[in-house]
Structure formats: structure tokens, C-alpha cells
Design an enzyme around this catalytic site. Sequence first.
Site, PDB file in Angstrom:
ATOM      1  N   LYS A  19       0.839  -1.206   0.000  1.00  0.00           N
ATOM      2  CA  LYS A  19       0.000   0.000   0.000  1.00  0.00           C
ATOM      3  C   LYS A  19       0.867   1.246   0.000  1.00  0.00           C
ATOM      4  O   LYS A  19       2.015   1.224   0.434  1.00  0.00           O
ATOM      5  CB  LYS A  19      -0.908   0.012   1.238  1.00  0.00           C
ATOM      6  CG  LYS A  19      -1.885  -1.160   1.290  1.00  0.00           C
ATOM      7  CD  LYS A  19      -2.907  -1.048   0.205  1.00  0.00           C
ATOM      8  CE  LYS A  19      -3.901  -2.192   0.293  1.00  0.00           C
ATOM      9  NZ  LYS A  19      -4.714  -2.298  -0.888  1.00  0.00           N
ATOM     10  N   CYS A  20       0.283   2.336  -0.456  1.00  0.00           N
ATOM     11  CA  CYS A  20       0.924   3.648  -0.511  1.00  0.00           C
ATOM     12  C   CYS A  20       1.513   3.999   0.849  1.00  0.00           C
ATOM     13  O   CYS A  20       0.854   3.761   1.864  1.00  0.00           O
ATOM     14  CB  CYS A  20      -0.123   4.692  -0.917  1.00  0.00           C
ATOM     15  SG  CYS A  20       0.514   6.347  -1.073  1.00  0.00           S
ATOM     16  N   PRO A  21       2.724   4.468   0.892  1.00  0.00           N
ATOM     17  CA  PRO A  21       3.619   4.907  -0.177  1.00  0.00           C
ATOM     18  C   PRO A  21       4.670   3.878  -0.554  1.00  0.00           C
ATOM     19  O   PRO A  21       5.607   4.180  -1.292  1.00  0.00           O
ATOM     20  CB  PRO A  21       4.299   6.136   0.426  1.00  0.00           C
ATOM     21  CG  PRO A  21       4.498   5.739   1.857  1.00  0.00           C
ATOM     22  CD  PRO A  21       3.243   4.925   2.206  1.00  0.00           C
ATOM     23  N   ASP A  46      -1.695  -1.309  -5.741  1.00  0.00           N
ATOM     24  CA  ASP A  46      -2.143  -0.110  -5.029  1.00  0.00           C
ATOM     25  C   ASP A  46      -2.701   0.908  -6.024  1.00  0.00           C
ATOM     26  O   ASP A  46      -2.000   1.336  -6.935  1.00  0.00           O
ATOM     27  CB  ASP A  46      -0.965   0.496  -4.266  1.00  0.00           C
ATOM     28  CG  ASP A  46      -1.333   1.771  -3.522  1.00  0.00           C
ATOM     29  OD1 ASP A  46      -2.535   1.992  -3.275  1.00  0.00           O
ATOM     30  OD2 ASP A  46      -0.421   2.542  -3.191  1.00  0.00           O
TER      31      ASP A  46
END
Length: 81
Positions: A19-21, A46
Site C-alpha cells: 500500500k501507498c507509499p 495499489d
Amino acid sequence: MVSESQSQPHFHYDLKGLKCPLPALKAGKRLAALAPGSVLTVETTDPLAVIDIPHLCQEAGHRLITSEATATGHRFVIKRA
């Protein structure tokens, strides 16, 4: 005729599930470790990677060769600056 991405050293990086980042951070680290001119294919799931990866390329001077949706996420082909 050989395409640009085929004439350079080519690497694959599977960042699916992150997932981000993390996809952008890990792609940036991997690109920094490659020789200039190398090509890296990054696979992500993502949805924010479609914003983060192009931004990473723009900020670092890398060339985003392709950005395409896949059945499970997104694929980016990047030429290291």
C-alpha cells in the site's frame, strides 16, 4: 527492430500487495541501485501507484516508458535516468 525497452538491461519488480507509499518508495530505491539506462518493470496493486510512480519518475528524472492497467493492478515500465 528492437524496441527501446528491449535494448537495455531489463529488470522486473513485483510490488503487488503493498500500500501507498511503499510501491513508490521501493521502486525509487530499486531504480537508484540500477545502472543509468536500465529498464525496470514495476507491477503494483495499489490504486494510488498511478499517481505516485509517475510523480517519482518526474521528480527523479526517470522516463516513464509505459503505464498500463493489468487484470490485477497496474504495470509501469521505467527507464532509469
